[in-house]
Design an enzyme around this catalytic site. Sequence first.
Site, PDB file in Angstrom:
ATOM      1  N   LYS A  33       0.817  -1.223   0.000  1.00 33.53           N
ATOM      2  CA  LYS A  33       0.000   0.000   0.000  1.00 33.53           C
ATOM      3  C   LYS A  33       0.846   1.268   0.000  1.00 33.53           C
ATOM      4  O   LYS A  33       0.485   2.251  -0.647  1.00 33.53           O
ATOM      5  CB  LYS A  33      -0.967   0.003   1.175  1.00 33.53           C
ATOM      6  CG  LYS A  33      -0.334   0.122   2.544  1.00 33.53           C
ATOM      7  CD  LYS A  33      -1.388   0.138   3.633  1.00 33.53           C
ATOM      8  CE  LYS A  33      -0.771   0.219   5.009  1.00 33.53           C
ATOM      9  NZ  LYS A  33      -0.042   1.463   5.261  1.00 33.53           N
ATOM     10  N   THR A  34       1.993   1.237   0.711  1.00 34.37           N
ATOM     11  CA  THR A  34       2.849   2.428   0.734  1.00 34.37           C
ATOM     12  C   THR A  34       3.428   2.690  -0.648  1.00 34.37           C
ATOM     13  O   THR A  34       3.558   3.839  -1.084  1.00 34.37           O
ATOM     14  CB  THR A  34       3.986   2.262   1.766  1.00 34.37           C
ATOM     15  OG1 THR A  34       3.420   1.951   3.040  1.00 34.37           O
ATOM     16  CG2 THR A  34       4.804   3.535   1.883  1.00 34.37           C
ATOM     17  N   ASP A 219      -3.893   7.317   4.495  1.00 38.37           N
ATOM     18  CA  ASP A 219      -3.428   5.955   4.753  1.00 38.37           C
ATOM     19  C   ASP A 219      -4.147   5.394   5.987  1.00 38.37           C
ATOM     20  O   ASP A 219      -4.627   6.153   6.828  1.00 38.37           O
ATOM     21  CB  ASP A 219      -1.913   5.996   4.993  1.00 38.37           C
ATOM     22  CG  ASP A 219      -1.286   4.621   5.026  1.00 38.37           C
ATOM     23  OD1 ASP A 219      -1.943   3.643   4.602  1.00 38.37           O
ATOM     24  OD2 ASP A 219      -0.132   4.504   5.484  1.00 38.37           O
ATOM     25  N   GLU A 220      -4.217   4.065   6.103  1.00 41.63           N
ATOM     26  CA  GLU A 220      -4.819   3.388   7.261  1.00 41.63           C
ATOM     27  C   GLU A 220      -6.222   3.938   7.551  1.00 41.63           C
ATOM     28  O   GLU A 220      -6.582   4.225   8.700  1.00 41.63           O
ATOM     29  CB  GLU A 220      -3.927   3.546   8.505  1.00 41.63           C
ATOM     30  CG  GLU A 220      -2.498   3.064   8.336  1.00 41.63           C
ATOM     31  CD  GLU A 220      -2.380   1.540   8.307  1.00 41.63           C
ATOM     32  OE1 GLU A 220      -3.421   0.855   8.255  1.00 41.63           O
ATOM     33  OE2 GLU A 220      -1.245   1.030   8.315  1.00 41.63           O
ATOM     34  N   GLN A 250      -8.112  -5.078   9.150  1.00 46.10           N
ATOM     35  CA  GLN A 250      -7.116  -4.666  10.137  1.00 46.10           C
ATOM     36  C   GLN A 250      -7.611  -3.497  10.995  1.00 46.10           C
ATOM     37  O   GLN A 250      -6.807  -2.766  11.576  1.00 46.10           O
ATOM     38  CB  GLN A 250      -5.806  -4.283   9.437  1.00 46.10           C
ATOM     39  CG  GLN A 250      -5.130  -5.445   8.729  1.00 46.10           C
ATOM     40  CD  GLN A 250      -3.760  -5.077   8.188  1.00 46.10           C
ATOM     41  OE1 GLN A 250      -2.801  -4.912   8.930  1.00 46.10           O
ATOM     42  NE2 GLN A 250      -3.678  -4.940   6.873  1.00 46.10           N
ATOM     43  N   ARG A 599       1.807 -10.518  10.533  1.00 46.16           N
ATOM     44  CA  ARG A 599       3.106  -9.885  10.828  1.00 46.16           C
ATOM     45  C   ARG A 599       4.254 -10.815  10.459  1.00 46.16           C
ATOM     46  O   ARG A 599       5.398 -10.388  10.317  1.00 46.16           O
ATOM     47  CB  ARG A 599       3.232  -9.546  12.318  1.00 46.16           C
ATOM     48  CG  ARG A 599       2.249  -8.560  12.913  1.00 46.16           C
ATOM     49  CD  ARG A 599       2.078  -7.322  12.105  1.00 46.16           C
ATOM     50  NE  ARG A 599       0.941  -7.463  11.206  1.00 46.16           N
ATOM     51  CZ  ARG A 599       0.712  -6.665  10.175  1.00 46.16           C
ATOM     52  NH1 ARG A 599       1.532  -5.676   9.900  1.00 46.16           N
ATOM     53  NH2 ARG A 599      -0.343  -6.855   9.390  1.00 46.16           N
TER      54      ARG A 599
END
Length: 744
Positions: A33-34, A219-220, A250, A599
């Site tokens: 995503k980044t 973002d997020e 998430q 993770r």
Amino acid sequence: MSDIMHGLNDKQKEAVSQTEGPLLVLAGAGSGKTTVLTRRVANILEKGLAKPWQILAITFTNKAAAEMKERIAKLVPNSDDIWVRTFHSCCVRILRRDISSIGYESSFNIYDSNDQKRIVKDCIKECGLNEENYPVKSVLSIISDCKNKDISPEEFAKQSEKSYRERQLARLYQEYEIRLKRNNALDFDDLILKTVLLFKTCPDVLEYYQNKFKYILVDEYQDTNSCQYKLVEMLARNHRNLCVVGDDDQSIYKFRGADISNILDFEKFFTEAKVVKLEQNYRSTQNILTAANSVIKNNRMRKAKALWTNEGDGEKIVLRALNDQVSEAVYVNNQIEQLVSKEGYKYSDFAILYRTNAQTRAFEENLTCPYRILAGLRFYDRKEIKDILAYLRVLFNPNDDHNLTRIINVPKRSIGDSTVSKLQSYASTVGKSIYTVITDGSYVEILGRANTKISEFAELIQKLRDMVDKVSVTELIDELLTSTGYVSRLLLESPPDEALSRIENVEEFKSKAKEYEEKVENPSFEGFLDNISLVSDVDNYDENQNAVVLMTLHSAKGLEFPVVFMCGMENGLFPSFMSEMEEGGLEEERRLCYVGITRARKKLYFTYAKQRTLYGKTEARMRSPFINEVPPEYLDIEVKRQSGFNAVYSVSNSQKSSRLPSFSFTAGAKPSFSSVPGAMRGADLKTASGGNDIKKGDRVSHKKFGEGLVLSVSEVSGDFLYEISFENVGTRSLMASFAKLTKL
């Protein structure tokens, strides 16, 4: 354009290319995503659609913002003027410029959680209430919830007229706000709330920023609350070029006010929105992703997607049942040491994740490998650091009575509590700040022998304030420490070892000031204080330190590790018992489990204890139902009996049972598989009738609910009531005479 699109998959290219109008990018864990965000910004600039200062990119941590800015700079030269900021730092910048329009001074201080607790304690006392009935944390949680939902004290008071308790909470909220305003201070939630209020109150200010930001990227987005949604919606109202990136799977910060409906209902709010799903994962092996997909698909409040990878299947997830929390910690430690010595891993490759900080003690006592705990006592929460920060905040905002009363007698200068109380009372009566009272001399009438000490303190603060604009932050801190004699006092008032440690912390604080001045283009005293106020635990995570990291599952979001241990995978701990009683609670816990699983890059371990001592109570435990949601063929299970016999159970792909086998051993006997479908049960199974031969901690079987653990037994009208945690259906209360339980 070719460089910007190089290496992107088709879905990533689609998201990067879509520059106009609302865009929702559903980015699964590890899906890049980044990369999409930074390439999209580069694409907008390369096409000449906007100047750098017309782009606003918002995220949640300084760490993420710094990474985004660095990546954009590599793609596009002269991009420094882009606003790449956290929500809170973005709002601080806006408020520093225009907060005077809503009645505050631009020199406001930002209070942390410890400051807030002190203020609430004072409010409870002022309102004639007690902390037993109104716990500080609960009051703060209610106030924070109101602010996240943009509910003012006046609105909350109107909603609380029917209940005595809520009327008192409304009083506390009002008193809390009065005290913040009096100190010219904002808390963390205020940074968003007051910006929204500023935009509502001052259309010209809102119009300025609406025109300024032609493109907005968030973002997020799944972590945004109601107030943050309002902020983003107001800013994007003119150009409508809003791109939000996030993953509903998430969304784990409901306790902080995060509203999952913001991302789930994005197309309702922005009807012309385009949706792009990023499902290819670049982080984990397929077995890990399959486990994550299998768990999260049980949630109903989500947008359907499934992670996949080209990285290969990888190893199975290791599942280990240990006797207690000590055995769990020893097992984890031994696995780490073995992987380091035999497979070449570094200690920094490992993360130990848990649901609650109370689980750390067993690890701290039993780990022999180097480790650090993320979100233990924060550096800025240490007394000596809080003292120095209080001085700096008073120099910046002298009307901050809260911080001034903290340091008026630090180091000790013979200004006692009674003197401070008199000052507070007098200042309140005349409607002035304490600093104004002690500098204009009006305090002389009410104070006796303390006059000299008060005037010396006032002169010290004034001298330091005069230096603020003339010297660097580092030089100011040096002068502060010298003028107050703070370090000398540490040596006199603390044991040698403690004094040395505290002095080292003071030196580290100076280093952080120096680092700030070297990294920031135009360093300022104001900027340094804002930088400290907005630091999060994850921002302090040093990836280069070669040590195992211990952290809660919440803290781990946004990070990744080659090897992850998810510990305490027990029903009642993870998911917590509380989650079953809260609306959407179990789904949020499942999302947290999904975050933990994703993770891991190469190896993932699930561990749980058959018995655990937590909060002073020792109780038998059962494995988490989330483990049962992982197909057995993806698990590697080992169970140890007392004599040391090891039984390793791996399920082949042809075995499709959704139930995991449990094992029971008798010394010297072969293992019996007590819950494998079709297996015979041994003579250790005992039928329970109306008599109470079942006690707390026993494992039982029910014809409908399956196997479970007895949590409590109580006598009711000549019968027995059992509270039982079942693996498949959660906790149930059953009467003995009707339950027809079988004791295992």
